[in-house]
Scaffold this active site. Structure first.
Site, PDB file in Angstrom:
ATOM      1  N   TYR A 158      23.761  75.014  30.209  1.00  0.00           N
ATOM      2  CA  TYR A 158      23.734  75.635  28.874  1.00  0.00           C
ATOM      3  C   TYR A 158      24.715  74.904  27.934  1.00  0.00           C
ATOM      4  O   TYR A 158      24.378  74.598  26.798  1.00  0.00           O
ATOM      5  CB  TYR A 158      24.097  77.120  29.008  1.00  0.00           C
ATOM      6  CG  TYR A 158      24.054  77.920  27.722  1.00  0.00           C
ATOM      7  CD1 TYR A 158      22.843  78.240  27.108  1.00  0.00           C
ATOM      8  CD2 TYR A 158      25.222  78.385  27.128  1.00  0.00           C
ATOM      9  CE1 TYR A 158      22.804  78.992  25.940  1.00  0.00           C
ATOM     10  CE2 TYR A 158      25.196  79.146  25.967  1.00  0.00           C
ATOM     11  CZ  TYR A 158      23.984  79.449  25.376  1.00  0.00           C
ATOM     12  OH  TYR A 158      23.956  80.198  24.221  1.00  0.00           O
ATOM     13  N   LYS A 162      23.655  72.932  24.557  1.00  0.00           N
ATOM     14  CA  LYS A 162      24.178  73.310  23.239  1.00  0.00           C
ATOM     15  C   LYS A 162      25.010  72.192  22.620  1.00  0.00           C
ATOM     16  O   LYS A 162      25.051  72.041  21.396  1.00  0.00           O
ATOM     17  CB  LYS A 162      24.981  74.605  23.353  1.00  0.00           C
ATOM     18  CG  LYS A 162      24.127  75.842  23.680  1.00  0.00           C
ATOM     19  CD  LYS A 162      23.017  76.065  22.650  1.00  0.00           C
ATOM     20  CE  LYS A 162      22.381  77.455  22.758  1.00  0.00           C
ATOM     21  NZ  LYS A 162      21.267  77.637  21.806  1.00  0.00           N
TER      22      LYS A 162
HETATM   23  N1  LIG Z   1      24.595  86.213  22.059  1.00  0.00           N
HETATM   24  C1  LIG Z   1      25.551  85.328  22.184  1.00  0.00           C
HETATM   25  O1  LIG Z   1      26.688  85.630  22.602  1.00  0.00           O
HETATM   26  C2  LIG Z   1      25.292  83.889  21.800  1.00  0.00           C
HETATM   27  C3  LIG Z   1      26.391  83.017  21.710  1.00  0.00           C
HETATM   28  C4  LIG Z   1      26.186  81.701  21.360  1.00  0.00           C
HETATM   29  C5  LIG Z   1      24.896  81.249  21.093  1.00  0.00           C
HETATM   30  N2  LIG Z   1      23.839  82.096  21.194  1.00  0.00           N
HETATM   31  C6  LIG Z   1      22.504  81.557  20.894  1.00  0.00           C
HETATM   32  O2  LIG Z   1      21.893  82.333  19.899  1.00  0.00           O
HETATM   33  C7  LIG Z   1      20.468  82.235  20.025  1.00  0.00           C
HETATM   34  C8  LIG Z   1      19.837  83.624  20.013  1.00  0.00           C
HETATM   35  O3  LIG Z   1      20.292  84.307  21.171  1.00  0.00           O
HETATM   36  P1  LIG Z   1      20.385  85.898  21.264  1.00  0.00           P
HETATM   37  O4  LIG Z   1      21.747  86.211  21.721  1.00  0.00           O
HETATM   38  O5  LIG Z   1      19.864  86.532  20.018  1.00  0.00           O
HETATM   39  O6  LIG Z   1      19.400  86.141  22.499  1.00  0.00           O
HETATM   40  P2  LIG Z   1      18.100  87.049  22.677  1.00  0.00           P
HETATM   41  O7  LIG Z   1      17.768  86.928  24.131  1.00  0.00           O
HETATM   42  O8  LIG Z   1      18.314  88.399  22.084  1.00  0.00           O
HETATM   43  O9  LIG Z   1      16.997  86.285  21.812  1.00  0.00           O
HETATM   44  C9  LIG Z   1      16.435  85.059  22.212  1.00  0.00           C
HETATM   45  C10 LIG Z   1      14.999  85.047  21.720  1.00  0.00           C
HETATM   46  O10 LIG Z   1      14.432  83.755  22.034  1.00  0.00           O
HETATM   47  C11 LIG Z   1      13.115  83.966  22.511  1.00  0.00           C
HETATM   48  N3  LIG Z   1      12.715  82.840  23.340  1.00  0.00           N
HETATM   49  C12 LIG Z   1      13.178  82.513  24.577  1.00  0.00           C
HETATM   50  N4  LIG Z   1      12.556  81.407  25.008  1.00  0.00           N
HETATM   51  C13 LIG Z   1      11.688  81.035  24.042  1.00  0.00           C
HETATM   52  C14 LIG Z   1      10.740  79.980  23.913  1.00  0.00           C
HETATM   53  N5  LIG Z   1      10.552  79.081  24.894  1.00  0.00           N
HETATM   54  N6  LIG Z   1      10.029  79.886  22.773  1.00  0.00           N
HETATM   55  C15 LIG Z   1      10.185  80.799  21.788  1.00  0.00           C
HETATM   56  N7  LIG Z   1      11.044  81.835  21.854  1.00  0.00           N
HETATM   57  C16 LIG Z   1      11.782  81.942  22.983  1.00  0.00           C
HETATM   58  C17 LIG Z   1      13.158  85.276  23.277  1.00  0.00           C
HETATM   59  O11 LIG Z   1      11.869  85.856  23.412  1.00  0.00           O
HETATM   60  C18 LIG Z   1      14.108  86.088  22.396  1.00  0.00           C
HETATM   61  O12 LIG Z   1      13.402  86.804  21.410  1.00  0.00           O
HETATM   62  C19 LIG Z   1      20.231  81.439  21.322  1.00  0.00           C
HETATM   63  O13 LIG Z   1      19.978  80.079  21.001  1.00  0.00           O
HETATM   64  C20 LIG Z   1      21.531  81.583  22.057  1.00  0.00           C
HETATM   65  O14 LIG Z   1      21.738  80.541  22.970  1.00  0.00           O
HETATM   66  C21 LIG Z   1      24.004  83.412  21.545  1.00  0.00           C
END
Ligand SMILES: NC(=O)c1ccc[n+]([C@@H]2O[C@H](COP(=O)([O-])OP(=O)(O)OC[C@H]3O[C@@H](n4cnc5c(N)ncnc54)[C@H](O)[C@@H]3O)[C@@H](O)[C@H]2O)c1
Length: 251
Positions: A158, A162
């Site tokens: 991951y 990123k």
């Molecule tokens: N939540 C955190 O702490 C955090 C921290 C840093 C970065 N992020 C990043 O933020 C972004 C959103 O994450 P989140 O926390 O809202 O997670 P989440 O799991 O709530 O949402 C992720 C979404 O991506 C969709 N998804 C997954 N694989 C997919 C694919 N192959 N094609 C299309 N859609 C797909 C899922 O269906 C889901 O709706 C991600 O890139 C994650 O890595 C999150």
């Protein structure tokens, strides 16, 4: 931050408590019409309804960011419905808490594919339509894990994905700058979404203690930064990444 008349695709925006949904609603609040793209069509439809309730146009599309054909269809449907794409937010992402020793090649490739390859495929698919209009904003959701190394919820795959997103954004930013397109990234710290459910509350609270602001961020706090990068106020910013992490990593 006036995004009136702009059309934005937000990938992975069908998650009920996710960052993508918050981005879709935040851009809509500021005037943009939204393509809510997700593998989960039902979730995307729900978010599209919320966008419409804000008085904006919305299109829910099923899209898998790892499949070139699916990504192309997402862009084709956007162009059919709205005639252009001004903003792409590469938000779709998955994680997996696992050590490198336990990680299989399949684990590694899956995480790279959704987070990094997906960002490449979606960015490439919007480049020509953006170049034709001599305007575009591509905004990637990276992570503190990609800068600091080792997230709480993600493994080395991951972090690699990123960090790759940040490098990809900088190289692409140089390529497309002459076409009026900017490419930037946001690197969230710990954000309260479903990506991190399952950790016992005492462990979660112990993590909060390591954050200078002593709390997780909200999805809307990421969305506001994305909206800024999408706005005219950020016209002179490209190849940049903005940390939104409560002070948990500073560079
Ligand atoms: N939540 C955190 O702490 C955090 C921290 C840093 C970065 N992020 C990043 O933020 C972004 C959103 O994450 P989140 O926390 O809202 O997670 P989440 O799991 O709530 O949402 C992720 C979404 O991506 C969709 N998804 C997954 N694989 C997919 C694919 N192959 N094609 C299309 N859609 C797909 C899922 O269906 C889901 O709706 C991600 O890139 C994650 O890595 C999150």
């Amino acid at each position: 931050m006036n995004l009136q008349g702009k059309v934005a695709i937000v990938t992975g925006s069908g998650s009920k408590r996710g960052i993508g949904r918050a981005i879709a609603l935040c851009l809509a609040e500021k005037g943009a019409d939204i393509v809510v793209a997700d593998m989960n069509l039902e979730g995307a439809k729900e978010v599209a309804k919320e966008v419409e309730a804000l008085g904006r146009k919305a299109l829910a599309v099923v899209a898998n960011v790892t499949e070139p054909g699916s990504v192309q269809q997402m862009v084709d449907e956007t162009l059919k419905a709205f005639g252009k794409v001004d903003i792409l937010v590469n938000n779709a992402g998955i994680t997996q808490p696992i050590t490198t020793l336990d990680m299989t090649l399949e684990d590694f490739e899956r995480i790279i594919k959704v987070n990094l390859t997906g960002t490449f495929l979606c960015s490439k698919a919007v480049m020509k339509p953006m170049m034709e209009k001599k305007y575009g904003r591509i905004i990637n959701i990276s992570s503190v894990s990609g800068k600091r190394g080792g997230g709480v919820y993600g493994g080395s795959h991951y972090s690699a994905a990123k960090a790759g997103v940040l490098g990809f954004a900088k190289a692409l930013a140089r390529e497309v700058v002459e076409h009026g397109i900017t490419v930037n990234s946001v690197a969230p710290g710990l954000i309260a979404t479903d990506i991190r459910v399952g950790l016992p509350m005492e462990k979660e609270k112990a993590i909060w203690e390591t954050i200078p602001m002593k709390r997780p961020g909200t999805a809307m706090e990421i969305a506001e930064t994305v909206a800024f990068l999408a706005s005219d106020g950020a016209a002179y910013i490209t190849g940049e990444d903005i940390d939104v992490n409560g002070g948990s990593h500073m560079d």
